[in-house]
Scaffold this motif. Structure first.
Motif, PDB file in Angstrom:
ATOM      1  N   ASP A 240      26.792  97.846   1.416  1.00 52.90           N
ATOM      2  CA  ASP A 240      25.505  98.382   0.984  1.00 52.90           C
ATOM      3  C   ASP A 240      24.346  97.521   1.479  1.00 52.90           C
ATOM      4  O   ASP A 240      24.457  96.295   1.586  1.00 52.90           O
ATOM      5  N   GLY A 241      23.228  98.182   1.743  1.00 55.48           N
ATOM      6  CA  GLY A 241      22.077  97.499   2.326  1.00 55.48           C
ATOM      7  C   GLY A 241      21.399  96.488   1.429  1.00 55.48           C
ATOM      8  O   GLY A 241      20.612  95.658   1.906  1.00 55.48           O
ATOM      9  N   THR A 242      21.665  96.511   0.116  1.00 58.94           N
ATOM     10  CA  THR A 242      21.056  95.514  -0.765  1.00 58.94           C
ATOM     11  C   THR A 242      21.564  94.108  -0.461  1.00 58.94           C
ATOM     12  O   THR A 242      20.921  93.120  -0.831  1.00 58.94           O
ATOM     13  N   ALA A 243      22.712  94.020   0.232  1.00 64.07           N
ATOM     14  CA  ALA A 243      23.272  92.700   0.553  1.00 64.07           C
ATOM     15  C   ALA A 243      22.336  91.896   1.450  1.00 64.07           C
ATOM     16  O   ALA A 243      22.391  90.661   1.467  1.00 64.07           O
ATOM     17  N   VAL A 244      21.463  92.578   2.200  1.00 61.75           N
ATOM     18  CA  VAL A 244      20.593  91.882   3.138  1.00 61.75           C
ATOM     19  C   VAL A 244      19.565  91.022   2.407  1.00 61.75           C
ATOM     20  O   VAL A 244      19.006  90.094   2.985  1.00 61.75           O
ATOM     21  N   LEU A 245      19.315  91.311   1.125  1.00 63.37           N
ATOM     22  CA  LEU A 245      18.287  90.568   0.399  1.00 63.37           C
ATOM     23  C   LEU A 245      18.748  89.158   0.038  1.00 63.37           C
ATOM     24  O   LEU A 245      17.990  88.207   0.152  1.00 63.37           O
ATOM     25  N   THR A 246      19.994  89.029  -0.429  1.00 66.54           N
ATOM     26  CA  THR A 246      20.442  87.712  -0.888  1.00 66.54           C
ATOM     27  C   THR A 246      21.863  87.346  -0.477  1.00 66.54           C
ATOM     28  O   THR A 246      22.242  86.183  -0.577  1.00 66.54           O
ATOM     29  N   LYS A 247      22.668  88.320  -0.032  1.00 64.23           N
ATOM     30  CA  LYS A 247      24.090  88.064   0.162  1.00 64.23           C
ATOM     31  C   LYS A 247      24.459  87.685   1.595  1.00 64.23           C
ATOM     32  O   LYS A 247      25.284  86.813   1.810  1.00 64.23           O
ATOM     33  N   LEU A 248      23.886  88.384   2.579  1.00 66.62           N
ATOM     34  CA  LEU A 248      24.291  88.200   3.966  1.00 66.62           C
ATOM     35  C   LEU A 248      23.064  88.138   4.869  1.00 66.62           C
ATOM     36  O   LEU A 248      22.018  88.719   4.551  1.00 66.62           O
ATOM     37  N   PRO A 249      23.189  87.458   6.023  1.00 65.29           N
ATOM     38  CA  PRO A 249      22.081  87.435   6.992  1.00 65.29           C
ATOM     39  C   PRO A 249      21.781  88.839   7.512  1.00 65.29           C
ATOM     40  O   PRO A 249      22.671  89.705   7.558  1.00 65.29           O
ATOM     41  N   ILE A 250      20.544  89.072   7.898  1.00 66.15           N
ATOM     42  CA  ILE A 250      20.135  90.376   8.405  1.00 66.15           C
ATOM     43  C   ILE A 250      20.970  90.774   9.622  1.00 66.15           C
ATOM     44  O   ILE A 250      21.325  91.942   9.809  1.00 66.15           O
ATOM     45  N   LYS A 251      21.307  89.805  10.471  1.00 63.57           N
ATOM     46  CA  LYS A 251      22.029  90.105  11.708  1.00 63.57           C
ATOM     47  C   LYS A 251      23.547  89.985  11.555  1.00 63.57           C
ATOM     48  O   LYS A 251      24.265  89.879  12.542  1.00 63.57           O
ATOM     49  N   TYR A 252      24.030  90.048  10.327  1.00 61.09           N
ATOM     50  CA  TYR A 252      25.465  89.930  10.107  1.00 61.09           C
ATOM     51  C   TYR A 252      26.275  91.033  10.786  1.00 61.09           C
ATOM     52  O   TYR A 252      27.369  90.767  11.294  1.00 61.09           O
ATOM     53  N   PRO A 253      25.787  92.288  10.827  1.00 56.98           N
ATOM     54  CA  PRO A 253      26.554  93.321  11.534  1.00 56.98           C
ATOM     55  C   PRO A 253      26.800  92.980  13.001  1.00 56.98           C
ATOM     56  O   PRO A 253      27.890  93.209  13.532  1.00 56.98           O
TER      57      PRO A 253
END
Length: 524
Positions: free
Chosen positions: A220-233
């Motif tokens: 889910d896209g909410t992970a980009v806020l605190t869980k994973l780096p934006i460029k993780y994909p």
């Protein structure tokens, strides 16, 4: 292929605290600018009092009439928005307009329906199995018929399945089954967060890619806020793992991002499927304890029923893909239904907030209304609509044993306050409430009469029942129901029963806050 240790270190550095704070600051600033513009317009109108009053009257009247006459809105939503308009004129109307102004809703909904219809060609319902359920339990048969006729989710004879009363057992079984993968691995999760749990899984995924196994990951896209780096994909793609982010958060005031992918699905080779409450992060397996001991549950399903989870994953993947693809290589030819010793039936199902039915709510309400001897529920959040609350109270009035386990240590204090605001009325009417003393309950399960059980991702709150994409498995199976009920009884030993006296100990502010927050619960 890059070295795995170098990859892990490199992307953990990018997900450091400064990076997270920068992302949050940027998104927060952009949202602040938009709210500031709204405030400026409101202030401009307020200085021109006559104009402001007319604007407020016309806008609130028009929006209020629309709310009352909108057949798609649940009554509790109508009350929430109308109350907001009374307390905050114009702003409440703007909030409602914003809730309807989902510029991507029609596009996403149509694309998702197209994907599901394409998927339908790979579903089939064995009429013999459906007829068996009619003779065994006509009420369950009605639920099964609803799930097939309205939502295209077949019922299967239940083959081998397992239940995990704690996240650690679920995680270890995941690792064992991932090692067996030969063709493909599909993973769809609400939360993926770097740590020991995810690293152990990622290590296997990397090796499986090198062995020629196709691996797909969606979170889910909410992970980009605190869980994973934006460029993780992009980082996952470098490892050969196909990756998609469901509805990345964008700093624009729109309800497009209000509907989240809350599912947890792992499918391996169309042979085994995992689901339950457990995300891919360390607190779910008690490697971290931010809220005390984390109580969660999960299941594995083997055999023909796995196809439903494969289809659910592929339908969601297809919506987020640039180019549609054929699912045929991943949906094996329909294998013979389970013919061993019959223990019962299982219906894997999903819930779509854009769809015509609230599937999770319908299944839960059927469980409530069909229970005879007992109904036992575990849920992290207890925020009930009037229909479900009345059904639970009526069930308790009939003499059925109704027990609910909720957390004692909350992960969200406001939601916890709303949850506790329901206790007094439920307890007064015979529903027993227990709080899990060691920490936080994240399990989502219903079980009744040693025969029926639902285990999945669906919480007893408005977000899960109305706004999120969810999934679960509905078992009509004595063996599985007894496992779920056995876990409920073991968990009960670590719980504190909540009494009317304890409800009366809430101070005036706590009671008032709970009542007010309940009004806004549908739009929180």
């Amino acid at each position: 292929m890059k070295d795995f240790s170098d990859f892990t270190n490199r992307f953990r550095i990018k997900n450091s605290l400064p990076g997270v704070l920068t992302t949050l600051f940027l998104y927060g600033f952009l949202f602040f600018v938009q709210f500031a513009l709204i405030y400026a317009v409101g202030h401009y109108l307020k200085e021109r009092e006559d104009l402001f009053q007319w604007v407020v009257f016309v806008v609130d009247l028009g929006v209020g009439l629309h709310i009352v006459n909108d057949k798609r809105n649940d009554p509790v939503y109508k009350v929430a928005f109308l109350f907001t308009m009374i307390v905050l004129p114009l702003f409440g109307a703007f909030l409602y307009i914003l809730s309807k102004w989902d510029i991507m809703r029609r596009w996403f909904s149509e694309k998702f329906e197209t994907s599901k219809k394409k998927n339908f060609t790979y579903y089939r319902q064995d009429p013999e199995i459906m007829e068996e359920t009619r003779s065994e339990d006509p009420l369950f048969y009605n639920t099964a018929r609803f799930l097939w006729n309205q939502e295209d989710f077949p019922i299967y004879r239940n083959g081998e399945c397992d239940y995990y009363p704690i996240g650690e057992d679920y995680w270890h079984r995941m690792l064992q089954e991932l090692e067996k993968a030969e063709k493909f691995i599909f993973m769809e999760y609400f939360i993926v967060q770097q740590g020991e749990m995810w690293d152990s899984i990622l290590d296997i995924l990397k090796r499986k890619v090198q062995e020629g196994v196709e691996v797909r990951l969606m979170y889910d896209g909410t992970a980009v806020l605190t869980k994973l780096p934006i460029k993780y994909p992009q980082a996952m793609e470098e490892l050969g793992i196909k990756t998609k982010v469901f509805k990345p958060i964008v700093p624009v005031l729109s309800l497009y991002q209000n509907h989240r992918d809350h599912r947890k699905i792992l499918v391996i080779d169309n042979k085994v499927a995992f689901t339950g409450g457990i995300n891919l992060a360390d607190e779910y397996v008690n490697l971290k304890a931010p809220f005390g001991h984390w109580k969660d549950t999960g299941i594995t399903i083997y055999g023909a029923a796995v196809r439903s989870f494969t289809n659910m994953f592929l339908a969601m993947w297809d919506v987020n893909a640039d180019d549609p693809e054929s699912f045929r290589p991943y949906i094996m030819p329909p294998e013979e239904e389970y013919k061993g010793k019959k223990s019962g039936y299982v219906i894997p199902f999903g819930d779509d907030p854009y769809g015509k039915n609230r599937v999770g709510k319908e299944v839960y309400n059927d469980m409530v209304n069909q229970a005879v001897n007992y109904l036992h529920i575990m849920t992290p959040y207890l925020i009930l609509d009037d229909e479900t609350k009345s059904d639970l109270i009526h069930l308790a009035h009939t003499g059925t044993d109704v027990k609910i386990i909720t957390p004692h240590i909350p992960d969200k204090k406001i939601v916890f306050r709303v949850t506790r605001s329901y206790y007094k009325e439920l307890i007064r009417n015979g529903v027993e409430i227990y709080e899990y003393t060691p920490g936080f309950v994240h399990a989502k399960s219903f079980v009744s009469d040693d025969r029926k059980a639902v285990v999945g991702t669906i919480n007893c709150d408005y977000r899960s029942l109305f706004l999120h994409f969810e999934c679960a498995a509905y078992f009509y199976d004595e063996a599985m129901a007894r496992k779920v009920e056995g876990d409920f009884q073991e968990t009960l030993k670590e719980c504190t029963p909540f009494t009317m006296d304890m409800c009366m100990e809430f101070n005036y502010f706590q009671r008032a806050a709970g009542r007010v927050l309940r009004i806004f619960a549908p739009i929180m």
